[in-house]
Design a protein around this motif. Structure first.
Motif, PDB file in Angstrom:
ATOM      1  N   TYR A  95      72.741  44.287  52.795  1.00  0.00           N
ATOM      2  CA  TYR A  95      71.816  44.456  51.663  1.00  0.00           C
ATOM      3  C   TYR A  95      72.284  43.647  50.463  1.00  0.00           C
ATOM      4  O   TYR A  95      71.484  42.959  49.810  1.00  0.00           O
ATOM      5  CB  TYR A  95      71.714  45.934  51.291  1.00  0.00           C
ATOM      6  N   ASN A  96      73.575  43.714  50.163  1.00  0.00           N
ATOM      7  CA  ASN A  96      74.100  42.993  49.005  1.00  0.00           C
ATOM      8  C   ASN A  96      73.917  41.483  49.162  1.00  0.00           C
ATOM      9  O   ASN A  96      73.589  40.776  48.198  1.00  0.00           O
ATOM     10  CB  ASN A  96      75.575  43.334  48.790  1.00  0.00           C
ATOM     11  N   LYS A  97      74.119  40.966  50.373  1.00  0.00           N
ATOM     12  CA  LYS A  97      73.913  39.538  50.616  1.00  0.00           C
ATOM     13  C   LYS A  97      72.443  39.168  50.436  1.00  0.00           C
ATOM     14  O   LYS A  97      72.116  38.118  49.859  1.00  0.00           O
ATOM     15  CB  LYS A  97      74.380  39.169  52.029  1.00  0.00           C
ATOM     16  N   ALA A  98      71.551  40.032  50.940  1.00  0.00           N
ATOM     17  CA  ALA A  98      70.117  39.749  50.826  1.00  0.00           C
ATOM     18  C   ALA A  98      69.673  39.748  49.370  1.00  0.00           C
ATOM     19  O   ALA A  98      68.933  38.860  48.929  1.00  0.00           O
ATOM     20  CB  ALA A  98      69.321  40.775  51.623  1.00  0.00           C
ATOM     21  N   LEU A  99      70.127  40.740  48.607  1.00  0.00           N
ATOM     22  CA  LEU A  99      69.746  40.817  47.199  1.00  0.00           C
ATOM     23  C   LEU A  99      70.306  39.630  46.419  1.00  0.00           C
ATOM     24  O   LEU A  99      69.620  39.052  45.566  1.00  0.00           O
ATOM     25  CB  LEU A  99      70.244  42.135  46.599  1.00  0.00           C
ATOM     26  N   ASP A 146      68.137  36.862  44.348  1.00  0.00           N
ATOM     27  CA  ASP A 146      68.465  36.543  42.952  1.00  0.00           C
ATOM     28  C   ASP A 146      68.723  35.052  42.780  1.00  0.00           C
ATOM     29  O   ASP A 146      68.218  34.410  41.839  1.00  0.00           O
ATOM     30  CB  ASP A 146      69.693  37.336  42.498  1.00  0.00           C
ATOM     31  N   THR A 147      69.498  34.496  43.679  1.00  0.00           N
ATOM     32  CA  THR A 147      69.835  33.075  43.598  1.00  0.00           C
ATOM     33  C   THR A 147      68.584  32.209  43.713  1.00  0.00           C
ATOM     34  O   THR A 147      68.418  31.238  42.958  1.00  0.00           O
ATOM     35  CB  THR A 147      70.833  32.699  44.703  1.00  0.00           C
ATOM     36  N   PHE A 148      67.708  32.580  44.625  1.00  0.00           N
ATOM     37  CA  PHE A 148      66.492  31.786  44.814  1.00  0.00           C
ATOM     38  C   PHE A 148      65.639  31.777  43.549  1.00  0.00           C
ATOM     39  O   PHE A 148      65.202  30.712  43.088  1.00  0.00           O
ATOM     40  CB  PHE A 148      65.684  32.332  45.988  1.00  0.00           C
ATOM     41  N   PHE A 149      65.373  32.947  42.978  1.00  0.00           N
ATOM     42  CA  PHE A 149      64.505  33.008  41.804  1.00  0.00           C
ATOM     43  C   PHE A 149      65.184  32.382  40.581  1.00  0.00           C
ATOM     44  O   PHE A 149      64.508  31.741  39.760  1.00  0.00           O
ATOM     45  CB  PHE A 149      64.084  34.450  41.526  1.00  0.00           C
ATOM     46  N   ASN A 150      66.499  32.549  40.448  1.00  0.00           N
ATOM     47  CA  ASN A 150      67.203  31.895  39.345  1.00  0.00           C
ATOM     48  C   ASN A 150      67.153  30.375  39.491  1.00  0.00           C
ATOM     49  O   ASN A 150      66.933  29.647  38.510  1.00  0.00           O
ATOM     50  CB  ASN A 150      68.659  32.362  39.289  1.00  0.00           C
ATOM     51  N   SER A 167      62.456  47.071  44.318  1.00  0.00           N
ATOM     52  CA  SER A 167      61.465  46.008  44.133  1.00  0.00           C
ATOM     53  C   SER A 167      61.002  45.941  42.683  1.00  0.00           C
ATOM     54  O   SER A 167      60.896  44.850  42.091  1.00  0.00           O
ATOM     55  CB  SER A 167      60.262  46.244  45.046  1.00  0.00           C
ATOM     56  N   LEU A 168      60.703  47.103  42.101  1.00  0.00           N
ATOM     57  CA  LEU A 168      60.204  47.129  40.730  1.00  0.00           C
ATOM     58  C   LEU A 168      61.274  46.681  39.740  1.00  0.00           C
ATOM     59  O   LEU A 168      60.981  45.959  38.774  1.00  0.00           O
ATOM     60  CB  LEU A 168      59.703  48.530  40.387  1.00  0.00           C
ATOM     61  N   ASN A 169      62.520  47.077  39.973  1.00  0.00           N
ATOM     62  CA  ASN A 169      63.603  46.630  39.097  1.00  0.00           C
ATOM     63  C   ASN A 169      63.833  45.127  39.230  1.00  0.00           C
ATOM     64  O   ASN A 169      64.083  44.418  38.239  1.00  0.00           O
ATOM     65  CB  ASN A 169      64.893  47.387  39.410  1.00  0.00           C
ATOM     66  N   PHE A 170      63.731  44.627  40.461  1.00  0.00           N
ATOM     67  CA  PHE A 170      63.891  43.192  40.695  1.00  0.00           C
ATOM     68  C   PHE A 170      62.769  42.419  40.005  1.00  0.00           C
ATOM     69  O   PHE A 170      63.007  41.367  39.383  1.00  0.00           O
ATOM     70  CB  PHE A 170      63.878  42.909  42.198  1.00  0.00           C
ATOM     71  N   ALA A 171      61.524  42.933  40.100  1.00  0.00           N
ATOM     72  CA  ALA A 171      60.389  42.273  39.451  1.00  0.00           C
ATOM     73  C   ALA A 171      60.562  42.237  37.940  1.00  0.00           C
ATOM     74  O   ALA A 171      60.271  41.225  37.288  1.00  0.00           O
ATOM     75  CB  ALA A 171      59.094  42.985  39.825  1.00  0.00           C
ATOM     76  N   ALA A 172      61.051  43.343  37.365  1.00  0.00           N
ATOM     77  CA  ALA A 172      61.278  43.372  35.917  1.00  0.00           C
ATOM     78  C   ALA A 172      62.358  42.367  35.512  1.00  0.00           C
ATOM     79  O   ALA A 172      62.254  41.694  34.480  1.00  0.00           O
ATOM     80  CB  ALA A 172      61.663  44.783  35.486  1.00  0.00           C
TER      81      ALA A 172
END
Length: 508
Positions: free
Chosen positions: A261-265, A269-273, A331-336
């Motif tokens: 999970y940590n690797k996926a998250l 994060d890396t992709f969107f940044n 998901s909602l925290n990631f979107a924010a």
């Protein structure tokens, strides 16, 4: 079976009315006008015959997947004496609706009739006792992307890499899929089509995190371009589950699941940044090399304009595939964090985080009630009540079938179960029409019956969510849609067998 050759009537518009057993009533008027009196329940071939009237003087009828697609509307169509369910406004008894060139021009109040200018070609349909609804919308499906669930060669919706945001589902649609006319004949005229991927968090690199982008299609057209309404309806993210699973089939230990999970998250994060950094760099120097993956997310990310980040207009949603509480909250925290517009797909545990959903302005495409409760101690009607819980919290929601694509036609009946457990019928209808149109951003054209909007509508014998109702006619952007399909042709084939055996005498 061949459709009889249509002979021109006294007006300039050929009339197929006598060919389908409907007594024609000529109306004295100063313009060419074909009148269809009261449609007989069960006259499912009327749509094909009107299409013939409009464009095809004579043709051999086929199932829609092998036959002709509907031509553009060429005549003004006037439906009168119908109960009109506008969805966005009041229901009109004994009303009328007029559309031309694929657009609704007028909706007439109760008891009002209208005339037309001399020379106007009009097809008039007397819909006494019938109902007019907007075409239904299936917001999440793989229609046109798969045919037979058990045959891998017919699947064209699943990506295997970690992130493929450049993929658009609409480009892979098969316009001649036999599932499309079957679905359409039950009143579903528009659909969201989504790429999928199997989420795999084992190994060095997570797989299936971003399978691509969704598209919105109309369920009729010669090519994918003809069918596509929105080629890019938003980005699809399979959000991982943070909580380790302890079930009989899970072979990984808790620490390995948490590491995955940590690797996926971190990868998300890396992709969107990186995507935000890419667009910032391109804003300063547009000669930098183009990256199709990052260009693909320009519609969902705030993009720098002149050094300042601005939300794109229109702003596309990010669809998070999430059912469990942990996934939805994550998901909602990631979107924010990344300033995304979230829509949850699935939402089984949405009732556990209503406040967060409401505060973030998220929508939910809810799995329908054709599911068992998730927990052993949950009440039997747990999922049946979910729409009412979202409704009470002011959260926009639509329904997805959540079943094999071949059963997409059953979506209205799955929604009807929620009505049986307390959801207001008008709210259920809205969740299949106007709300999904709003979630996709196409409400200016679809989802309700209003002047100026697309003439995408169905004429029915009753509520389309009722299994006893029939869809008698369908129009998509004003085009008369043939409601025949593989199943209706098979039904006719075997009726003919029993006619030949002398066991039945009906001609229906």
């Amino acid at each position: 079976m061949n459709t009889p050759t249509l002979a021109p009537s006294s007006s300039t518009t050929p009339s197929p009315a006598l060919q389908c057993g409907i007594d024609r009533t000529d109306s004295p008027c100063t313009h060419p006008r074909t009148t269809y009196p009261r449609l007989k329940p069960g006259a499912r071939k009327i749509g094909a015959l009107i299409a013939s009237t409009i464009a095809l003087a004579s043709m051999t009828t086929h199932a829609q997947d092998l036959g002709h697609k509907a031509p553009p509307q060429s005549h003004t169509i006037y439906i009168n004496h119908a109960t009109i369910h506008t969805v966005s406004g009041d229901t009109i008894d004994d009303g009328g609706i007029i559309f031309a060139n694929g657009r609704i021009t007028s909706i007439l109040p109760s008891g009002m009739v209208t005339g037309f200018a001399p020379g106007t070609d009009v097809i008039e349909i007397d819909a006494t006792g019938l109902h007019v609804y907007p075409g239904l919308i299936s917001p999440y499906s793989q229609l046109g992307l798969t045919e037979i669930n058990a045959v891998r060669a017919t699947h064209d919706m699943s990506e295997t890499q970690a992130m493929t945001p450049e993929v658009r589902a609409g480009t892979a649609i098969n316009p001649d899929s036999t599932l499309i006319p079957v679905t359409r004949s039950n009143g579903i005229l528009l659909a969201g089509v989504f790429p999928t991927a199997r989420l795999n968090l084992t190994g060095d690199e997570p797989k299936g995190l971003i399978p691509g982008r969704a598209s919105v299609i109309r369920l009729d057209g010669w090519t994918t371009e003809d069918m596509t309404i929105l080629p890019d309806a938003g980005l699809v993210v399979n959000f991982p589950l943070s909580r380790p699973l302890r079930t009989w089939w899970m072979e990984e230990e808790d620490k390995d699941q948490t590491a995955g999970y940590n690797k996926a998250l971190a990868a998300l994060d890396t992709f969107f940044n990186n995507a935000a950094a890419y667009h910032a760099a391109r804003d300063e120097d547009n000669t930098l090399p183009t990256d199709l993956r990052y260009e693909a997310v320009a519609g969902v990310l705030p993009i720098p304009r002149g050094g300042a980040f601005q939300a794109p207009s229109p702003r596309l949603p990010t669809f998070f595939r999430a059912n469990d509480y942990d996934q939805i909250v994550g998901s909602l925290n990631f979107a924010a964090k990344h300033n995304l517009r979230p829509i949850i797909i699935g939402g089984r545990d949405a009732h556990l985080c209503l406040d967060l959903l409401a505060s973030t302005g998220a929508g939910v495409i809810l799995e329908t009630s054709f599911r068992m409760p998730k927990r052993d101690d949950a009440p039997y009607d747990d999922l049946y009540k979910r729409p009412q819980q979202l409704q009470a919290a002011g959260i926009p929601y639509a329904f997805m079938a959540g079943d094999d694509t071949a059963h997409e036609r059953n979506l209205p009946y799955a929604v009807a179960i929620a009505i049986a457990h307390g959801l207001a019928p008008d709210e259920a209808l809205r969740a299949l029409t106007l709300t999904p149109a709003e979630l996709f951003g196409i409400e200016a054209d679809y989802g309700s019956l209003e002047p100026g909007k697309s003439a995408t509508l169905i004429i029915t014998t009753g509520n389309p969510l009722d299994v006893l109702s029939n869809i008698e006619l369908a129009f998509l952007d004003g085009r008369a849609i043939d409601l025949e399909n593989k199943q209706t042709k098979l039904a006719e084939k075997y009726r003919e067998k029993y006619r030949q055996l002398g066991l039945i005498q009906d001609n229906n």
